[in-house]
Design an enzyme around this catalytic site. Structure first.
Site, PDB file in Angstrom:
ATOM      1  N   PRO A 170       0.796  -1.236   0.000  1.00  0.00           N
ATOM      2  CA  PRO A 170       0.000   0.000   0.000  1.00  0.00           C
ATOM      3  C   PRO A 170       0.825   1.280   0.000  1.00  0.00           C
ATOM      4  CG  PRO A 170      -0.980  -1.609   1.466  1.00  0.00           C
ATOM      5  CD  PRO A 170       0.325  -2.196   1.017  1.00  0.00           C
ATOM      6  N   CYS A 171       0.351   2.249  -0.791  1.00  0.00           N
ATOM      7  CA  CYS A 171       1.053   3.524  -0.967  1.00  0.00           C
ATOM      8  C   CYS A 171       0.684   4.620   0.031  1.00  0.00           C
ATOM      9  CB  CYS A 171       0.804   4.066  -2.375  1.00  0.00           C
ATOM     10  SG  CYS A 171       1.373   2.976  -3.689  1.00  0.00           S
ATOM     11  N   PRO A 172      -0.558   4.643   0.575  1.00  0.00           N
ATOM     12  CA  PRO A 172      -0.956   5.773   1.415  1.00  0.00           C
ATOM     13  C   PRO A 172       0.008   6.141   2.547  1.00  0.00           C
ATOM     14  CG  PRO A 172      -2.884   4.468   0.886  1.00  0.00           C
ATOM     15  CD  PRO A 172      -1.694   3.711   0.355  1.00  0.00           C
ATOM     16  N   PRO A 173       0.732   5.185   3.176  1.00  0.00           N
ATOM     17  CA  PRO A 173       1.636   5.599   4.252  1.00  0.00           C
ATOM     18  C   PRO A 173       2.746   6.552   3.806  1.00  0.00           C
ATOM     19  CG  PRO A 173       1.207   3.250   4.393  1.00  0.00           C
ATOM     20  CD  PRO A 173       0.636   3.718   3.084  1.00  0.00           C
ATOM     21  N   PHE A 174       3.032   6.596   2.494  1.00  0.00           N
ATOM     22  CA  PHE A 174       4.181   7.360   2.014  1.00  0.00           C
ATOM     23  C   PHE A 174       3.824   8.456   1.010  1.00  0.00           C
ATOM     24  CE2 PHE A 174       5.362   2.858   2.691  1.00  0.00           C
ATOM     25  CZ  PHE A 174       6.158   3.017   3.822  1.00  0.00           C
TER      26      PHE A 174
END
Length: 425
Positions: A84-88
């Site tokens: 998943p991309c949302p953390p970064f």
């Protein structure tokens, strides 16, 4: 004839990376994906693959130990994924290790169990920023502890013939003897076709009279396609800045069309794109990268928009395969290792360190406010212990905050409070 290289792919999505790796000679031993619609697409296109739906970190979904080397069982050649991309992401809060959706650190920990010959992970450009220098260094440290050499690289899809920006931050790791033959795939800046060139056959499919003029106006590559989050509304082509860029290309980015424009259609800005057009911009085409997306339009769009472009995945797969097969020449240089000097000073210092000791060990010239800012960044991903001394505060590097498999981690609560897994994105 050489045996196919075997890959386990986690967070497989709708198959962009999977298709590219297949074209590079990899055979899927397992694909794990949370989203039901993406799973249906994978199974529709490759019914022979073992595709498992569920949270990749749930041991009831799959057990990494089942794929570890054992008597009569060779190691998996590649562990790959687009976690998943949302953390970064720059557009988000960049919570990193404290974001419940972060699976990057967890995946790295599975390398110790699975012991693949190679690891391939990709994420958004945000992970390459100074904000995550300590996080990246921790990942490299862990891989080194497991016996792997690793390197990060920012790649742009347009440099591999894909007609959009789409920068992706990629991590590749291998055993040192194999990594000595790994070379990042050759980039071809400026060779990507324009949006008009790629989409003209599709935009003109229903006889739109303005198709040729439109294609001339759409004379650049596209902004990055984004899949969006299930927590927000229907499909569209991105945030405000991206919509302006699309408008300059003659594309209405406020939604996705059901079909190409008709002969006499007139648009204030330009036509909306269909899912097939968006897929073409992502690198799926009718020749080498054929793929069918199942489900409704919005689901199709999200599957396409969240994917890793198949041509980029293929280029990386070929480079990894050449290293593993020993057909590539040996590198002339060691992996480029980026160190966060503050993290490294605290890591190597062991105990509490004063500001003066940290600066001296890090070999940096920083004033107090800047040092405090750097330590504050680190504290978002690591516990930073503080101790008051006569000379001021002393600091000590504590635990990594990310989910790595802890049974008491807050990530489990995050999943439990959702009514269905499909709401997590």
């Amino acid at each position: 004839m050489a045996e196919p290289l075997r890959v386990i792919e986690i967070c497989a999505g709708a198959g962009g990376q999977a298709l590219g790796l297949e074209k590079a000679g990899f055979e899927h031993e397992l694909a794990v994906e949370l989203d039901e619609n993406a799973v249906n697409t994978l199974r529709h296109n490759r019914p022979q693959w073992k595709v498992v739906q569920g949270d990749v970190a749930d041991p009831d979904v799959w057990d990494p130990a089942d794929y570890a080397p054992a008597p009569g069982r060779a190691p998996i050649d590649l562990l790959a994924g687009g976690v998943p991309c949302p953390p970064f992401t720059v557009a988000g809060k960049q919570l990193g290790a404290t974001d419940e959706r972060d699976l990057f650190a967890w995946t790295v920990e599975q390398v110790k169990t699975v012991q693949p010959r190679a690891l391939l992970l990709e994420n958004v450009r945000g992970l390459s920023m100074p904000r995550f220098a300590g996080y990246r260094q921790h990942v490299l440290d862990r891989l080194a502890e497991f016996g792997y050499a690793a390197e990060w690289r920012l790649l742009h899809a347009a440099d591999f013939g894909v007609p959009q920006l789409r920068p992706r931050f990629v991590l590749v790791a291998m055993r040192p003897d194999d990594f000595a033959r790994f070379h990042w795939p050759e980039e071809r800046p400026g060779e990507a076709p324009t949006v008009g060139e790629v989409l003209f056959p599709l935009i003109a499919a229903n006889g739109w009279r303005e198709a040729e003029e439109w294609a001339k106006k759409a004379n650049d590559i596209a902004p990055t396609i984004v899949g969006g989050s299930k927590k927000h509304g229907g499909a569209d082509l991105g945030p405000t800045r991206a919509k302006r860029a699309w408008a300059e290309l003659g594309v209405d980015a406020l939604g996705v069309a059901n079909e190409a424009p008709g002969p006499d259609d007139v648009f204030p800005v330009g036509p909306k794109l269909t899912c097939a057009m968006v897929a073409r911009i992502q690198g799926w085409d009718g020749d080498e990268f054929q793929w069918t997306f199942t489900g409704r339009k919005t689901s199709n769009y999200r599957q396409i928009g969240n994917a890793f472009p198949p041509p980029v995945a293929k280029a990386l797969g070929l480079a990894i395969a050449a290293a593993l097969n020993g057909t590539a020449a040996r590198r002339e240089s060691d992996p480029v290792i980026e160190h966060d000097p503050i993290y490294r000073a605290l890591r190597d210092g062991g105990g509490f360190m004063t500001a003066a000791q940290i600066v001296r060990k890090a070999k940096l010239h920083l004033d107090a406010p800047e040092l405090d800012r750097r330590i504050s960044l680190l504290s978002r991903d690591f516990e930073i212990l503080k101790e008051e001394r006569r000379s001021g505060l002393a600091y000590k590097l504590g635990a990594f905050r990310a989910f790595t498999g802890q049974v008491d981690h807050k990530r489990h609560d995050y999943f439990r409070v959702r009514e269905t897994l499909s709401k997590i994105s």
